[in-house]
Write a protein that holds these residues in place. Structure first.
Motif, PDB file in Angstrom:
ATOM      1  N   HIS A  93      -3.476  -4.361   2.129  1.00  0.00           N
ATOM      2  CA  HIS A  93      -4.851  -3.919   1.898  1.00  0.00           C
ATOM      3  C   HIS A  93      -5.492  -3.157   3.055  1.00  0.00           C
ATOM      4  O   HIS A  93      -6.119  -2.116   2.851  1.00  0.00           O
ATOM      5  CB  HIS A  93      -5.738  -5.104   1.510  1.00  0.00           C
ATOM      6  N   ALA A 145       0.356  -0.198   5.896  1.00  0.00           N
ATOM      7  CA  ALA A 145       0.590   0.640   4.721  1.00  0.00           C
ATOM      8  C   ALA A 145       1.942   1.335   4.858  1.00  0.00           C
ATOM      9  O   ALA A 145       2.267   1.869   5.917  1.00  0.00           O
ATOM     10  CB  ALA A 145      -0.522   1.663   4.573  1.00  0.00           C
ATOM     11  N   HIS A 182      -2.503  -9.199  -2.520  1.00  0.00           N
ATOM     12  CA  HIS A 182      -2.873  -7.914  -1.935  1.00  0.00           C
ATOM     13  C   HIS A 182      -3.781  -8.060  -0.727  1.00  0.00           C
ATOM     14  O   HIS A 182      -3.515  -7.485   0.325  1.00  0.00           O
ATOM     15  CB  HIS A 182      -3.553  -7.026  -2.983  1.00  0.00           C
ATOM     16  N   ASP A 191      -1.859  -2.090  -4.378  1.00  0.00           N
ATOM     17  CA  ASP A 191      -2.171  -0.672  -4.163  1.00  0.00           C
ATOM     18  C   ASP A 191      -0.891   0.156  -4.087  1.00  0.00           C
ATOM     19  O   ASP A 191      -0.761   1.069  -3.267  1.00  0.00           O
ATOM     20  CB  ASP A 191      -3.034  -0.471  -2.910  1.00  0.00           C
ATOM     21  N   HIS A 209       0.436   3.550  -2.329  1.00  0.00           N
ATOM     22  CA  HIS A 209      -0.542   4.559  -2.781  1.00  0.00           C
ATOM     23  C   HIS A 209       0.151   5.772  -3.417  1.00  0.00           C
ATOM     24  O   HIS A 209      -0.161   6.928  -3.112  1.00  0.00           O
ATOM     25  CB  HIS A 209      -1.455   4.985  -1.636  1.00  0.00           C
ATOM     26  N   THR A 248      -1.165   7.699   3.750  1.00  0.00           N
ATOM     27  CA  THR A 248      -2.133   6.620   3.947  1.00  0.00           C
ATOM     28  C   THR A 248      -2.671   6.671   5.368  1.00  0.00           C
ATOM     29  O   THR A 248      -1.955   6.977   6.310  1.00  0.00           O
ATOM     30  CB  THR A 248      -1.491   5.237   3.711  1.00  0.00           C
ATOM     31  N   ASP A 284       0.808  -1.215   0.000  1.00  0.00           N
ATOM     32  CA  ASP A 284       0.000   0.000   0.000  1.00  0.00           C
ATOM     33  C   ASP A 284       0.850   1.278   0.000  1.00  0.00           C
ATOM     34  O   ASP A 284       0.757   2.105   0.909  1.00  0.00           O
ATOM     35  CB  ASP A 284      -0.964  -0.016   1.187  1.00  0.00           C
ATOM     36  N   HIS A 320      -4.218  -1.648   5.863  1.00  0.00           N
ATOM     37  CA  HIS A 320      -3.519  -0.545   6.544  1.00  0.00           C
ATOM     38  C   HIS A 320      -3.665  -0.658   8.073  1.00  0.00           C
ATOM     39  O   HIS A 320      -4.058   0.301   8.744  1.00  0.00           O
ATOM     40  CB  HIS A 320      -4.069   0.823   6.119  1.00  0.00           C
TER      41      HIS A 320
END
Length: 219
Positions: A150, A180, A136, A76, A33, A185, A31, A152
């Protein structure tokens, strides 16, 4: 760094929110992001556009410190499937250097089911590595040992009358959920029903601090 055992493999949970696999010299993160700020900017919510560079610089620093030969990104990695096309030049240059210097694998997630070409590395939906599944999102029906992201996860506890929140890993005998790693995030409480549903009962929140790994049972 304090190693712990998962599925007969030795790992190290890092305070930065990454997982170190010494036997493979592999660094696992979830993650990122990347380009979350630019995604929000498209809808009029202006955030400082430095999240991708900050995340990749932190990842590069951890990889260099440990001498990583592999990096696995557990989904992600971009906030949306078009995120790779919005990377600023500084982030793109840093990413190109990282992917050229080590084996890099992108596992797709729900935010980035399609990752654009030209960013280096290998793209896949999931992978099996030395008997461990890398994907994920944890599958509640999966019985094989599994590493994922996924959710966090964060541990929130009351300490001396003050609420303290720390990113954490969530572990059972067969599932390990990473926090994450991205600079921009949020987090979901480690005891949230969605996490418990995914990993099952008997889970622990693992919080790495300095030279210790703190363990907290999740009710």
């Amino acid at each position: 760094m304090v190693p712990f055992s998962f599925a007969a493999q030795a790992f190290v949970a890092l305070p930065e929110g990454a997982l170190w696999w010494p036997a493979r010299r592999a660094l696992l993160v979830a993650d990122l992001h990347l380009e979350k700020a630019s995604w929000f900017a498209r809808f009029g919510q202006m955030l400082p556009p430095y999240d991708s560079v900050a995340t990749l610089e932190r990842l590069a620093a951890v990889a260099a410190r440990l001498g990583a030969a592999e990096i696995w990104c557990l989904g992600d990695s971009f906030h949306d499937s078009a995120g790779s096309g919005r990377l600023p030049d500084a982030a793109r240059t840093l990413l190109a250097r990282l992917t050229a210097n080590m084996r890099w694998t992108w596992i797709t997630g729900n935010h980035d089911p399609g990752i654009g070409a030209g960013i280096g590395g290998t793209i896949c939906g999931e992978a099996e590595v030395d008997g461990l599944l890398l994907r994920h999102e944890a599958d509640a029906h999966e019985r094989r040992p599994e590493l994922s992201g996924h959710f966090h996860p964060k541990l929130r506890i009351s300490l001396r009358g003050r609420l303290v929140s720390r990113r954490c890993f969530v572990a059972t005998r067969s599932k390990l959920v990473l926090p994450a790693f991205g600079a921009l995030t949020g987090g979901l409480d480690a005891g949230h029903p969605e996490i418990v549903r995914a990993v099952g009962t008997g889970a622990e929140a693992l919080v790495p601090v300095a030279d210790r790994l703190l363990r907290f049972p999740i009710a």
